[in-house]
Design a protein around this motif. Sequence first.
Motif, PDB file in Angstrom:
ATOM      1  N   ALA A 294     108.948  45.263 -81.667  1.00  0.00           N
ATOM      2  CA  ALA A 294     107.534  45.544 -81.921  1.00  0.00           C
ATOM      3  C   ALA A 294     106.798  44.263 -82.294  1.00  0.00           C
ATOM      4  O   ALA A 294     105.653  44.034 -81.870  1.00  0.00           O
ATOM      5  CB  ALA A 294     107.393  46.591 -83.024  1.00  0.00           C
TER       6      ALA A 294
ATOM      7  N   ALA B 264     105.512  54.913 -79.569  1.00  0.00           N
ATOM      8  CA  ALA B 264     105.014  54.617 -80.919  1.00  0.00           C
ATOM      9  C   ALA B 264     105.146  53.133 -81.243  1.00  0.00           C
ATOM     10  O   ALA B 264     104.244  52.535 -81.848  1.00  0.00           O
ATOM     11  CB  ALA B 264     105.762  55.457 -81.948  1.00  0.00           C
TER      12      ALA B 264
ATOM     13  N   GLY C 157     102.403  51.426 -79.496  1.00  0.00           N
ATOM     14  CA  GLY C 157     101.102  51.730 -80.090  1.00  0.00           C
ATOM     15  C   GLY C 157     100.792  50.884 -81.313  1.00  0.00           C
ATOM     16  O   GLY C 157      99.712  50.285 -81.409  1.00  0.00           O
ATOM     17  N   ILE C 158     101.716  50.824 -82.272  1.00  0.00           N
ATOM     18  CA  ILE C 158     101.426  50.073 -83.492  1.00  0.00           C
ATOM     19  C   ILE C 158     101.353  48.569 -83.228  1.00  0.00           C
ATOM     20  O   ILE C 158     100.626  47.848 -83.916  1.00  0.00           O
ATOM     21  CB  ILE C 158     102.456  50.372 -84.604  1.00  0.00           C
TER      22      ILE C 158
ATOM     23  N   LEU D 272      97.738  47.911 -80.935  1.00  0.00           N
ATOM     24  CA  LEU D 272      96.415  48.301 -81.434  1.00  0.00           C
ATOM     25  C   LEU D 272      95.582  47.139 -81.986  1.00  0.00           C
ATOM     26  O   LEU D 272      94.392  47.045 -81.682  1.00  0.00           O
ATOM     27  CB  LEU D 272      96.553  49.412 -82.482  1.00  0.00           C
TER      28      LEU D 272
ATOM     29  N   THR E 219      90.288  46.348 -86.178  1.00  0.00           N
ATOM     30  CA  THR E 219      91.133  45.551 -87.073  1.00  0.00           C
ATOM     31  C   THR E 219      90.280  44.811 -88.108  1.00  0.00           C
ATOM     32  O   THR E 219      90.611  44.770 -89.297  1.00  0.00           O
ATOM     33  CB  THR E 219      91.962  44.542 -86.260  1.00  0.00           C
TER      34      THR E 219
ATOM     35  N   THR F 133      99.658  40.770 -90.631  1.00  0.00           N
ATOM     36  CA  THR F 133      99.608  42.007 -89.841  1.00  0.00           C
ATOM     37  C   THR F 133     100.912  42.215 -89.092  1.00  0.00           C
ATOM     38  O   THR F 133     101.446  43.331 -89.041  1.00  0.00           O
ATOM     39  CB  THR F 133      98.432  41.948 -88.852  1.00  0.00           C
TER      40      THR F 133
ATOM     41  N   HIS G 173     103.610  43.573 -91.397  1.00  0.00           N
ATOM     42  CA  HIS G 173     103.467  44.992 -91.695  1.00  0.00           C
ATOM     43  C   HIS G 173     103.880  45.850 -90.510  1.00  0.00           C
ATOM     44  O   HIS G 173     104.484  46.926 -90.688  1.00  0.00           O
ATOM     45  CB  HIS G 173     102.023  45.300 -92.107  1.00  0.00           C
ATOM     46  N   ILE G 174     103.557  45.412 -89.300  1.00  0.00           N
ATOM     47  CA  ILE G 174     103.950  46.162 -88.101  1.00  0.00           C
ATOM     48  C   ILE G 174     105.470  46.230 -87.988  1.00  0.00           C
ATOM     49  O   ILE G 174     106.044  47.298 -87.714  1.00  0.00           O
ATOM     50  CB  ILE G 174     103.326  45.524 -86.842  1.00  0.00           C
TER      51      ILE G 174
ATOM     52  N   LEU H 294     106.806  48.561 -90.680  1.00  0.00           N
ATOM     53  CA  LEU H 294     106.518  49.957 -90.341  1.00  0.00           C
ATOM     54  C   LEU H 294     107.450  50.440 -89.237  1.00  0.00           C
ATOM     55  O   LEU H 294     107.982  51.562 -89.307  1.00  0.00           O
ATOM     56  CB  LEU H 294     105.058  50.091 -89.900  1.00  0.00           C
ATOM     57  N   ALA H 295     107.672  49.596 -88.227  1.00  0.00           N
ATOM     58  CA  ALA H 295     108.590  49.963 -87.150  1.00  0.00           C
ATOM     59  C   ALA H 295     110.002  50.174 -87.686  1.00  0.00           C
ATOM     60  O   ALA H 295     110.716  51.099 -87.263  1.00  0.00           O
ATOM     61  CB  ALA H 295     108.587  48.877 -86.077  1.00  0.00           C
TER      62      ALA H 295
END
Length: 237
Positions: free
Chosen positions: A121, A185, A188-189, A192, A200, A213, A216-217, A220-221
């Motif tokens: 990701a 998914a 997507g994250i 975006l 953003t 950023t 964090h991506i 989150l992944a």
Amino acid sequence: MDTPATDAAVPSSTRTAGKRTGHHRSGSALRRRTGCEGTPEPRRHGAARARLLAAAREEFAAHGMGGARVGRIAEQAGANKERIYGYFGSKEKLFAAVVAEALAEQAALLGLPTGDPAEYAGRIFDLHQQNPHMLRLMMWEALHYGTGTLPAEEQRTARYRDMITELSATLNTPADPRTAHTFLALLGIAVLPAAFPQLTRLILGPAADAPVTRHHIVELARRMMADRPAAEPAPRT
């Protein structure tokens, strides 16, 4: 008895002129085969086609399929409109060729989702931050075709199927719809922030930091991979 003609019987000026004429003819034939400056024709046409694709990428990324102008593309590439139609057939086919080239570059740069899916990701995020034209072309394509059939749709579907299969091997899960949704998914994250830079900015502020950023991506992944449900929910009745 007549004596056969030899070089000795021919005036030297005539022999020299003949040699010059032969050299001129062979040189003309060479130029016809290779084009100007001794460049082979296939290489020259390949370079011209590459210039047209590069100019078209800029034009389509900025204006989309509807707003792009063939005349501007030709002018930017140092060619004429007839050459564009000769190479590609139509503006829509030129757009398809531009998208296909961008997708091939994306596949080469990104690779398959091997290793850590969360870092994959992060690689998607990096790719689109560094190559904004790719995402713009995809968005223009979505606007132009809507839910209709895309050029080379079967080949593109097969490419994504390979990515889902690779992700399923990484996660040790079947290559089923659940894994396909996980892959979607991840895309997507990661996409975006580049797809909606205004969103953003509104959410994170004008001083949003891309490395933060990205962090964090990726995190989150990673949580998404850890919290994947054990089974598909039952369909609604």
